[in-house]
Scaffold this active site. Structure first.
Site: not given
Ligand code: PPE
Length: 310
Positions: A157
């Site tokens: 991330k």
């Molecule tokens: N894929 C991506 C690309 C992603 O950024 C997130 C979270 C997920 C999947 C889901 O991961 P999780 O939160 O662990 O379930 N995206 C984060 C950032 C969003 C933003 O705009 O900034 C979030 O949901 O916090």
């Protein structure tokens, strides 16, 4: 955005408006940062951070993958976050830890540049809007392909990687859609711009697995657990575009978005949020708010002493 009160910066709590960085910070130029998105919910036991340790583990992993040495231990970051939420007086909030190459060295290879760490917490409502959760959204497959493991690290991330998500999201927003779905270079479905994707087909859940270019979402893991506990079969495998069009149900999951049904994809109607989606969303919501006894271990209540951590 709505402001919070305080930000934890390199070991100190500073006023929200005082949390500044130098314009020559390495991360600002090259995207050399890693971050997390975490949520804290109002529960019977007070504000509680959802899957806090899992987020901290992923944070460390992302940092390691981009050669950022975190100057704080997992325990220190965990306690700093708990203290931040307590001091901010927030019952529920979004939490954003970030570690980034700071000011000191320019040029791509800057191993001696400092690694700055900060954690912010502020109230952040429904990511895709309140109505999205009940009515579902309209999504569009992006013309931008998801970053691949031979150029970047989909499982990390990392700040710079989000330019890919931003291109996809901007394209879909300008075309009048709520969210973008990214495919990989071969055309397999990966994920949304900030969410993992699930489809329901013949009462079975299907989601791309770890060999696809996805972020190992913590919400995704929670949903797989909940769906399995409810007796659904969950299959992790490659999904092709047309399977989205033919799905009985489809939804997106992420920390910011939580669980959002998809009612249309590329103008193919999937329909109102379906029975399986609704059941899982309800259980997930119960887990987040401490109303599901079997998932209480996912919560880190900030007003209670820390459980012994690994
Ligand atoms: N894929 C991506 C690309 C992603 O950024 C997130 C979270 C997920 C999947 C889901 O991961 P999780 O939160 O662990 O379930 N995206 C984060 C950032 C969003 C933003 O705009 O900034 C979030 O949901 O916090």
């Amino acid at each position: 955005m709505q402001k919070g009160e305080l930000i934890w910066m390199n070991g100190e709590f500073v006023a929200w408006d005082e949390a500044r960085v130098h314009v020559l910070s390495h991360c600002l130029h090259y995207g050399t940062g890693v971050f997390e998105g975490v949520r804290c919910y109002d529960t019977e036991r007070g504000p509680a951070i959802f899957r806090h340790e899992d987020h901290l583990d992923r944070f460390r992993m992302s940092a390691e993958l981009y050669y950022l040495d975190l100057p704080y231990s997992k325990l220190e970051l965990r306690e700093a976050t708990r203290e931040l939420v307590r001091r901010s007086g927030l019952r529920s909030c979004y939490i954003r830890p970030i570690a980034f190459r700071g000011y000191g060295e320019m040029g791509l290879y800057a191993p001696d540049g400092p690694v700055d760490v900060s954690i912010a917490a502020w109230p952040w409502g429904a990511y895709l809007g309140e109505a999205a959760k009940t009515n579902g959204i309209r999504a569009k497959v992006s013309s931008w392909r998801r970053i691949s493991p031979d150029t970047l690290i989909p499982h990390a991330k990392a700040s710079g990687q989000y330019l890919n998500s931003i291109l996809a999201k901007t394209e879909s927003a300008r075309a009048g859609y709520d969210e973008a779905i990214l495919l990989d270079a071969r055309g397999a479905v990966c994920e949304g711009s900030g969410e993992n994707v699930f489809i329901v087909s013949d009462r079975r859940l299907v989601t791309p697995g770890h060999s696809s270019s996805i972020l190992d979402g913590i919400t995704r893991r929670s949903v797989i657990q909940i769906a399995s506990d409810l007796g659904y079969e969950v299959v992790e495998r490659e999904i092709v575009r047309s399977e989205l069009y033919l799905a009985d149900e489809m939804f997106l999951v992420g920390t910011a978005a939580e669980l959002v049904p998809v009612r249309e994809i590329d103008d193919h109607v999937i329909g109102e949020p379906g029975e399986v989606t609704k059941l899982i969303a309800e259980r997930f919501d119960a887990a987040l708010h401490g109303r599901a006894p079997q998932y209480l271990e996912w919560l880190d209540p900030v007003e209670e002493p820390s459980r012994v951590s690994s």
